[in-house]
Design a protein around this motif. Structure first.
Motif, mmCIF file in Angstrom:
data_model
loop_
_atom_site.group_PDB
_atom_site.id
_atom_site.type_symbol
_atom_site.label_atom_id
_atom_site.label_comp_id
_atom_site.label_asym_id
_atom_site.label_seq_id
_atom_site.Cartn_x
_atom_site.Cartn_y
_atom_site.Cartn_z
ATOM 1 N N SER A 170 0.953 -1.312 0.159
ATOM 2 C CA SER A 170 -0.019 0.015 -0.149
ATOM 3 C C SER A 170 0.817 1.369 -0.080
ATOM 4 N N TYR A 171 0.402 2.284 -0.856
ATOM 5 C CA TYR A 171 1.097 3.431 -0.658
ATOM 6 C C TYR A 171 0.465 4.472 -1.505
ATOM 7 N N THR A 172 0.884 5.703 -1.353
ATOM 8 C CA THR A 172 0.255 7.079 -2.092
ATOM 9 C C THR A 172 1.023 7.395 -2.954
ATOM 10 N N PHE A 173 0.602 7.821 -4.326
ATOM 11 C CA PHE A 173 1.471 8.343 -5.495
ATOM 12 C C PHE A 173 0.520 9.368 -6.040
ATOM 13 N N ASN A 174 1.193 10.461 -6.079
ATOM 14 C CA ASN A 174 0.772 11.725 -6.593
ATOM 15 C C ASN A 174 1.182 12.112 -7.940
ATOM 16 N N GLY A 175 1.746 11.143 -8.541
ATOM 17 C CA GLY A 175 2.147 11.547 -10.156
ATOM 18 C C GLY A 175 1.015 11.942 -10.951
ATOM 19 N N LEU A 176 1.575 12.818 -11.785
ATOM 20 C CA LEU A 176 0.711 13.507 -12.823
ATOM 21 C C LEU A 176 0.932 13.003 -14.221
ATOM 22 N N GLY A 177 -0.015 12.480 -14.964
ATOM 23 C CA GLY A 177 0.212 11.788 -16.314
ATOM 24 C C GLY A 177 -0.520 10.518 -16.565
ATOM 25 N N GLU A 178 -0.096 9.702 -17.321
ATOM 26 C CA GLU A 178 -0.643 8.594 -17.806
ATOM 27 C C GLU A 178 0.322 7.178 -17.312
ATOM 28 N N TYR A 179 -0.260 6.215 -16.796
ATOM 29 C CA TYR A 179 0.619 5.118 -16.267
ATOM 30 C C TYR A 179 -0.049 3.842 -16.603
ATOM 31 N N VAL A 180 0.761 2.789 -16.713
ATOM 32 C CA VAL A 180 0.261 1.262 -16.710
ATOM 33 C C VAL A 180 0.102 0.935 -15.286
ATOM 34 N N LEU A 181 -1.274 0.632 -15.078
ATOM 35 C CA LEU A 181 -1.679 0.160 -13.704
ATOM 36 C C LEU A 181 -1.428 -1.349 -13.691
ATOM 37 N N LEU A 182 -1.770 -1.953 -14.420
ATOM 38 C CA LEU A 182 -1.997 -3.363 -14.390
ATOM 39 C C LEU A 182 -1.605 -4.318 -15.805
ATOM 40 N N GLU A 183 -0.739 -4.911 -15.817
ATOM 41 C CA GLU A 183 -0.402 -5.806 -17.018
ATOM 42 C C GLU A 183 0.027 -7.055 -16.797
ATOM 43 N N THR A 184 -0.544 -8.015 -17.603
ATOM 44 C CA THR A 184 -0.007 -9.510 -17.410
ATOM 45 C C THR A 184 1.136 -9.717 -18.178
ATOM 46 N N THR A 185 1.645 -10.821 -17.568
ATOM 47 C CA THR A 185 3.231 -11.257 -17.888
ATOM 48 C C THR A 185 3.066 -11.723 -19.420
ATOM 49 N N ASP A 186 2.050 -12.259 -19.760
ATOM 50 C CA ASP A 186 1.924 -12.684 -21.346
ATOM 51 C C ASP A 186 1.093 -11.431 -22.118
ATOM 52 N N GLY A 187 1.115 -10.220 -21.644
ATOM 53 C CA GLY A 187 0.617 -9.395 -22.524
ATOM 54 C C GLY A 187 -0.633 -9.300 -23.000
ATOM 55 N N ASN A 188 -1.500 -10.195 -22.549
ATOM 56 C CA ASN A 188 -2.868 -10.384 -23.150
ATOM 57 C C ASN A 188 -3.731 -9.467 -22.346
ATOM 58 N N PHE A 189 -3.313 -8.650 -21.194
ATOM 59 C CA PHE A 189 -4.340 -7.789 -20.644
ATOM 60 C C PHE A 189 -3.541 -6.579 -20.179
ATOM 61 N N THR A 190 -3.949 -5.449 -20.417
ATOM 62 C CA THR A 190 -3.505 -4.226 -19.904
ATOM 63 C C THR A 190 -4.566 -3.159 -19.494
ATOM 64 N N MET A 191 -3.937 -2.548 -18.414
ATOM 65 C CA MET A 191 -4.979 -1.507 -17.939
ATOM 66 C C MET A 191 -4.040 -0.309 -17.550
ATOM 67 N N GLN A 192 -4.406 0.866 -18.005
ATOM 68 C CA GLN A 192 -3.749 2.004 -17.844
ATOM 69 C C GLN A 192 -4.680 3.181 -17.129
ATOM 70 N N GLY A 193 -4.119 3.981 -16.316
ATOM 71 C CA GLY A 193 -4.744 5.100 -15.686
ATOM 72 C C GLY A 193 -4.242 6.447 -15.759
ATOM 73 N N ARG A 194 -4.864 7.307 -15.784
ATOM 74 C CA ARG A 194 -4.622 8.799 -15.978
ATOM 75 C C ARG A 194 -4.873 9.696 -14.965
ATOM 76 N N THR A 195 -4.009 10.454 -14.554
ATOM 77 C CA THR A 195 -4.280 11.492 -13.137
ATOM 78 C C THR A 195 -4.186 12.642 -13.789
ATOM 79 N N GLU A 196 -4.948 13.686 -13.057
ATOM 80 C CA GLU A 196 -4.917 14.972 -13.400
ATOM 81 C C GLU A 196 -4.908 15.713 -11.900
ATOM 82 N N LYS A 197 -4.710 17.061 -11.902
ATOM 83 C CA LYS A 197 -4.841 17.720 -10.586
ATOM 84 C C LYS A 197 -6.082 17.968 -10.210
#
Length: 341
Positions: A267-294
């Motif tokens: 568990s942690y807090t992250f205040n980065g601004l931008g677009e990030y990969v949140l979850l990706e399977t090792t075989d590359g069959n699934f990817t989830m990205q997130g976007r943060t704004e102020k």
């Protein structure tokens, strides 16, 4: 099939060398056109002495069919006349001949024994074993089944007031099949009964293949487990799952500005601004990205915090899925909470 007892001495014989023997015959006839089974008893000679224990000389047959006990006992059974069957007219009106219909289905037209066996021998065990390998194993107890979102409760069974709670896979996994996992209502333990009323494989998913499920899973279960005593055949083709390979899901989440908990429990807090990969399977069959704004305060001014404003996800077979937060970016209206596992 013909079985003959020739020159048979009584069960209780006081003088084996001088006691007179009996000779009688049983013929079992199966009529494939009507799926009926018949018995023919023929008595050639009956030489046993009536001074023997009369009650031990039972005549007729006894059988359990479709859960119902059936028997036929001629009037001579247990009486002195039973020692002279070769000289008496049977129910065929012939001397020493008795005829009985033993096995028949409802209305005398359905032989569920035969239906069960025909269904069993029609099953492709290679496919069944493959389905067992590809379907997810049952959760080991009811608590896990309720918590694991990969499983969906059988609502129809719940509405029927059954004494157990059952689940099937929410989605298909490379096959038409699913494990059907049932749990005791009181203890919550996985039920693995030999009478077919507990957990086992369904070769066709009840939600996605209703017609085939009824034809290949539900009806054969009745033929083998409810109407006859051949449930071992049904469970050989629809094996029981014992949860040996079950792996509970790992859960993660993120919310707020943003607080994150990873799948491995960090568990942690992250205040980065931008677009990030949140979850990706090792075989590359699934990817989830997130976007943060102020984030914005009540008067619309940006503050020194970020919030998730959008998500995008895609697997190997789907179109992209996008979720966007409200334009106000105030962290209140239409606030975003995402759980993944």
């Amino acid at each position: 099939m013909v079985v003959t007892w020739e020159n048979t001495l009584p069960r209780i014989s006081y003088d084996p060398e001088n006691d007179k023997p009996n000779t009688f015959q049983l013929t079992i006839i199966y009529d494939a056109s009507s799926w009926m089974t018949f018995l023919v008893f023929g008595y050639e000679k009956t030489g046993w002495d009536s001074f023997l224990t009369v009650r031990s000389n039972t005549v007729g047959y006894y059988v359990t069919q479709y859960g119902i006990d059936k028997k036929a006992v001629p009037w001579v059974s247990g009486k002195e006349a039973s020692f002279t069957l070769a000289d008496l007219k049977g129910n065929t009106n012939e001397i020493g001949r008795y005829f009985y219909q033993v096995a028949a289905g409802s209305g005398g037209t359905v032989n569920y024994e035969q239906r069960c066996e025909d269904w069993y021998f029609s099953q492709n065990m290679y496919i069944i074993n493959l389905q067992m390998a590809l379907t997810s194993s049952c959760p080991c107890d009811r608590r896990q089944a309720r918590f694991d979102r990969r499983w969906q409760q059988d609502i129809d069974l719940a509405r029927s007031g059954a004494s157990m709670e059952c689940y099937y896979q929410r989605f298909l996994s490379f096959t038409t099949a699913t494990q059907y996992c049932c749990y005791d209502n009181f203890w919550g333990s996985l039920l693995t009964r030999s009478d077919g009323s507990g957990s086992h494989l369904y070769s066709f998913h009840p939600k996605f293949y209703r017609s085939m499920h009824t034809q290949e899973d539900v009806e054969p279960k009745k033929w083998c487990c409810s109407y006859t005593d051949n449930c071992h055949l049904y469970l050989a083709a629809r094996p029981v799952d014992y949860c040996w390979s079950y792996s509970p899901p790992w859960f993660g989440w993120f919310f707020g500005d943003p607080h994150i908990r990873t799948l491995d429990g960090l568990s942690y807090t992250f205040n980065g601004l931008g677009e990030y990969v949140l979850l990706e399977t090792t075989d590359g069959n699934f990817t989830m990205q997130g976007r943060t704004e102020k984030a914005l305060n009540e008067n619309g001014t940006e503050i020194a915090a970020t919030i998730f404003s959008g998500f995008a996800a895609k697997d190997a077979t789907s179109d992209p899925v996008n979720i966007l937060a409200n334009a106000a970016r105030d962290g209140n209206a239409n606030a975003t909470y995402v759980c993944f596992g």
